[in-house]
Design an enzyme around this catalytic site. Structure first.
Site, mmCIF file in Angstrom:
data_model
loop_
_atom_site.group_PDB
_atom_site.id
_atom_site.type_symbol
_atom_site.label_atom_id
_atom_site.label_comp_id
_atom_site.label_asym_id
_atom_site.label_seq_id
_atom_site.Cartn_x
_atom_site.Cartn_y
_atom_site.Cartn_z
ATOM 1 N N GLY A 14 1.307 -1.296 -0.325
ATOM 2 C CA GLY A 14 -0.517 -0.277 0.155
ATOM 3 C C GLY A 14 0.369 1.106 0.644
ATOM 4 O O GLY A 14 0.044 2.554 0.724
ATOM 5 N N SER A 15 2.301 0.743 -0.412
ATOM 6 C CA SER A 15 2.860 2.391 -0.379
ATOM 7 C C SER A 15 1.875 3.280 -1.644
ATOM 8 O O SER A 15 2.463 4.711 -1.287
ATOM 9 C CB SER A 15 4.643 1.940 -0.527
ATOM 10 O OG SER A 15 4.234 1.507 -1.704
ATOM 11 N N ASN A 16 1.526 3.554 -2.545
ATOM 12 C CA ASN A 16 0.923 3.526 -3.881
ATOM 13 C C ASN A 16 0.528 4.340 -2.793
ATOM 14 O O ASN A 16 -0.483 6.099 -3.605
ATOM 15 C CB ASN A 16 0.576 3.508 -4.831
ATOM 16 C CG ASN A 16 1.827 3.327 -5.486
ATOM 17 O OD1 ASN A 16 2.280 4.305 -6.257
ATOM 18 N ND2 ASN A 16 2.567 2.356 -6.348
ATOM 19 N N ASN A 104 -5.164 2.556 -13.391
ATOM 20 C CA ASN A 104 -4.299 1.094 -12.587
ATOM 21 C C ASN A 104 -3.107 2.194 -12.871
ATOM 22 O O ASN A 104 -2.431 2.603 -13.747
ATOM 23 C CB ASN A 104 -4.493 0.713 -13.305
ATOM 24 C CG ASN A 104 -3.604 -0.820 -12.558
ATOM 25 O OD1 ASN A 104 -3.675 -1.047 -11.818
ATOM 26 N ND2 ASN A 104 -2.723 -1.663 -13.686
ATOM 27 N N HIS A 106 1.219 0.166 -13.092
ATOM 28 C CA HIS A 106 1.512 -1.144 -13.413
ATOM 29 C C HIS A 106 3.280 -0.334 -13.548
ATOM 30 O O HIS A 106 3.425 0.563 -13.978
ATOM 31 C CB HIS A 106 1.365 -1.155 -15.041
ATOM 32 C CG HIS A 106 1.803 -2.353 -15.890
ATOM 33 N ND1 HIS A 106 1.681 -3.737 -15.350
ATOM 34 C CD2 HIS A 106 2.856 -3.509 -16.985
ATOM 35 C CE1 HIS A 106 1.994 -4.644 -15.413
ATOM 36 N NE2 HIS A 106 2.983 -4.423 -16.289
ATOM 37 N N ASP A 147 -4.417 -4.542 -18.737
ATOM 38 C CA ASP A 147 -2.947 -3.506 -18.969
ATOM 39 C C ASP A 147 -3.420 -2.913 -20.755
ATOM 40 O O ASP A 147 -2.193 -2.731 -21.204
ATOM 41 C CB ASP A 147 -2.162 -3.719 -18.709
ATOM 42 C CG ASP A 147 -1.502 -4.878 -17.307
ATOM 43 O OD1 ASP A 147 -2.228 -3.867 -16.204
ATOM 44 O OD2 ASP A 147 -0.822 -5.562 -17.166
ATOM 45 N N GLU A 176 6.498 5.343 -9.086
ATOM 46 C CA GLU A 176 5.293 4.664 -9.151
ATOM 47 C C GLU A 176 4.385 5.898 -8.143
ATOM 48 O O GLU A 176 3.441 6.275 -8.722
ATOM 49 C CB GLU A 176 4.518 3.495 -8.654
ATOM 50 C CG GLU A 176 4.961 2.366 -9.757
ATOM 51 C CD GLU A 176 4.977 1.035 -9.008
ATOM 52 O OE1 GLU A 176 4.150 0.988 -8.080
ATOM 53 O OE2 GLU A 176 5.459 0.214 -9.362
#
Length: 203
Positions: A14-16, A104, A106, A147, A176
């Site tokens: 969950g760092s993003n 999203n 990726h 994607d 990211e």
């Protein structure tokens, strides 16, 4: 905090998610995270949500429980759904209900190392095995494919001879954090135009 109400779907560390929470609290995002959804009961994303006093929801299967998720999104008036390491497949009904409102992140430069079977560390291992000199991260809108939706932002990372899948993963994750926040900020401020079937960033 005010602006667009955002739901983040995450299955791992969950760092993003944390990058988005922090950006929302700073007031520079144009929105704030109001709901965290996870497909793993052990996901650290759920702990991050709890620490930030954000509502969370554990969903065992989007195929089975997608309708319940949509009801929760509607109830909370969610305007944007962000997939940040979410490992379950979204159903076509879910994608249709939020078409143009799901993005999203990726861990590669799509279309390289993307699609079914390419996720997480598998991407970085494939990058090393193939011997490419540039990899990176991509934020894109979600459609029914894997994607395949319109690309919003990409940022490259140099692959050095000494790199391993682990070191590449760390470098890509830093990128990211940058581009997921920027993509969400652009969306919240109405700067993303999809009218031509691809993303144009408006000035």
């Amino acid at each position: 905090m005010s602006g667009l109400r955002i739901a983040v779907m995450a299955s791992g560390n969950g760092s993003n998610l944390q990058a988005l929470i922090d950006a929302g609290k700073s007031g520079n995002l144009g929105g704030c995270v109001e709901l965290v959804i996870s497909g793993s009961i052990e996901s650290h994303a759920l702990l991050r949500a709890e620490k930030s006093d954000i509502d969370s929801l554990y969903v065992r299967s989007m195929v089975r429980d997608g309708g319940t998720v949509l009801e929760e999104l509607k109830k909370k008036k969610i305007g944007l759904v962000v997939l940040a390491g979410y490992m379950d497949i979204l159903g076509s009904d879910f994608v249709e209900a939020y078409r143009g409102r799901i993005i999203n992140i990726h861990p590669s430069l799509i279309p390289s190392f993307s699609g079914m079977g390419y996720y997480g560390q598998k991407v970085h291992s494939a990058v090393i095995e193939r011997g490419v000199k540039l990899t990176g991260a991509t934020v894109h809108f979600v459609d029914e494919g894997a994607d395949t939706g319109p690309i919003i932002i990409q940022k490259p990372v140099t692959v050095e001879d000494k790199d391993t899948p682990e070191t590449i993963g760390k470098k890509v994750l830093e990128v990211e954090h940058e581009i997921i926040v920027e993509a969400v900020r652009l969306y919240c401020k109405g700067k993303l135009d999809l009218s031509k079937g691809r993303v144009e960033i408006l000035s």
